[in-house]
Write a protein that holds these residues in place. Structure first.
Motif, mmCIF file in Angstrom:
data_model
loop_
_atom_site.group_PDB
_atom_site.id
_atom_site.type_symbol
_atom_site.label_atom_id
_atom_site.label_comp_id
_atom_site.label_asym_id
_atom_site.label_seq_id
_atom_site.Cartn_x
_atom_site.Cartn_y
_atom_site.Cartn_z
ATOM 1 N N MET A 1 0.854 -1.176 0.000
ATOM 2 C CA MET A 1 0.000 0.000 0.000
ATOM 3 C C MET A 1 0.895 1.232 0.000
ATOM 4 O O MET A 1 1.799 1.339 0.823
ATOM 5 C CB MET A 1 -0.891 -0.015 1.247
ATOM 6 C CG MET A 1 -1.743 1.222 1.397
ATOM 7 S SD MET A 1 -2.822 1.220 2.841
ATOM 8 C CE MET A 1 -4.174 0.245 2.255
ATOM 9 N N ASN A 2 0.627 2.143 -0.930
ATOM 10 C CA ASN A 2 1.371 3.393 -0.947
ATOM 11 C C ASN A 2 0.537 4.496 -0.288
ATOM 12 O O ASN A 2 -0.580 4.246 0.176
ATOM 13 C CB ASN A 2 1.793 3.766 -2.378
ATOM 14 C CG ASN A 2 0.608 3.943 -3.301
ATOM 15 O OD1 ASN A 2 -0.468 4.357 -2.881
ATOM 16 N ND2 ASN A 2 0.806 3.625 -4.562
ATOM 17 N N LYS A 3 1.069 5.723 -0.265
ATOM 18 C CA LYS A 3 0.390 6.803 0.453
ATOM 19 C C LYS A 3 -0.987 7.110 -0.133
ATOM 20 O O LYS A 3 -1.953 7.304 0.619
ATOM 21 C CB LYS A 3 1.247 8.068 0.469
ATOM 22 C CG LYS A 3 0.621 9.169 1.298
ATOM 23 C CD LYS A 3 1.468 10.416 1.327
ATOM 24 C CE LYS A 3 0.761 11.517 2.100
ATOM 25 N NZ LYS A 3 1.468 12.780 2.017
ATOM 26 N N SER A 4 -1.116 7.153 -1.447
ATOM 27 C CA SER A 4 -2.417 7.472 -2.040
ATOM 28 C C SER A 4 -3.451 6.390 -1.730
ATOM 29 O O SER A 4 -4.629 6.696 -1.508
ATOM 30 C CB SER A 4 -2.293 7.696 -3.543
ATOM 31 O OG SER A 4 -1.836 6.545 -4.193
ATOM 32 N N GLU A 5 -3.028 5.136 -1.709
ATOM 33 C CA GLU A 5 -3.937 4.056 -1.329
ATOM 34 C C GLU A 5 -4.324 4.162 0.141
ATOM 35 O O GLU A 5 -5.472 3.902 0.514
ATOM 36 C CB GLU A 5 -3.298 2.705 -1.613
ATOM 37 C CG GLU A 5 -3.102 2.421 -3.095
ATOM 38 C CD GLU A 5 -2.247 1.204 -3.371
ATOM 39 O OE1 GLU A 5 -2.350 0.674 -4.490
ATOM 40 O OE2 GLU A 5 -1.456 0.793 -2.494
ATOM 41 N N ALA A 8 -6.898 6.959 0.461
ATOM 42 C CA ALA A 8 -8.205 6.494 -0.023
ATOM 43 C C ALA A 8 -8.873 5.585 1.012
ATOM 44 O O ALA A 8 -10.078 5.699 1.260
ATOM 45 C CB ALA A 8 -8.049 5.771 -1.354
ATOM 46 N N ALA A 9 -8.108 4.699 1.629
ATOM 47 C CA ALA A 9 -8.660 3.789 2.629
ATOM 48 C C ALA A 9 -9.117 4.550 3.871
ATOM 49 O O ALA A 9 -10.182 4.269 4.435
ATOM 50 C CB ALA A 9 -7.627 2.732 3.013
ATOM 51 N N SER A 18 -11.492 12.733 0.380
ATOM 52 C CA SER A 18 -10.097 12.352 0.163
ATOM 53 C C SER A 18 -9.150 13.502 0.490
ATOM 54 O O SER A 18 -8.056 13.283 1.009
ATOM 55 C CB SER A 18 -9.868 11.908 -1.274
ATOM 56 O OG SER A 18 -10.489 10.673 -1.499
#
Length: 92
Positions: A1-5, A8-9, A18
């Motif tokens: 998982m990266n920062k954007s994921e 989003a979570a 977001s």
């Protein structure tokens, strides 16, 4: 998982936009970084502890040439998982 994921979570789980989740996640990271830069620990009960460890100067070796090099002393960030995180990772 990266920062954007991660953003989003967090947005989905918290039911927020977001943009707001991105600001919150960014603020958490910046606060942890600033606290560690000041030499203090961040303790999150049940999750873990972010801390700073000092590594002394040492001798290293260039693997391609075999020449000995000096490795400077430095501080490094470390993370120690808490019991809750360990249990969650091992339960699945």
């Amino acid at each position: 998982m990266n920062k954007s994921e991660l953003v989003a979570a967090v947005a989905e789980k918290a039911g927020i936009a977001s943009k707001d989740a991105d600001a919150a996640v960014g603020a958490v990271f910046e606060t942890i970084q600033a606290t560690l830069a000041n030499g203090n620990d961040v303790r999150l009960i049940g999750f873990g502890t972010f801390g700073v460890s000092h590594r002394a100067a040492s001798k290293g070796r260039n693997p391609s040439t075999g020449v000995e090099v000096d490795v400077a002393a430095r501080n490094v960030a470390k993370f120690t998982a808490g019991k809750g995180l360990k249990d969650a990772v091992n339960s699945k």
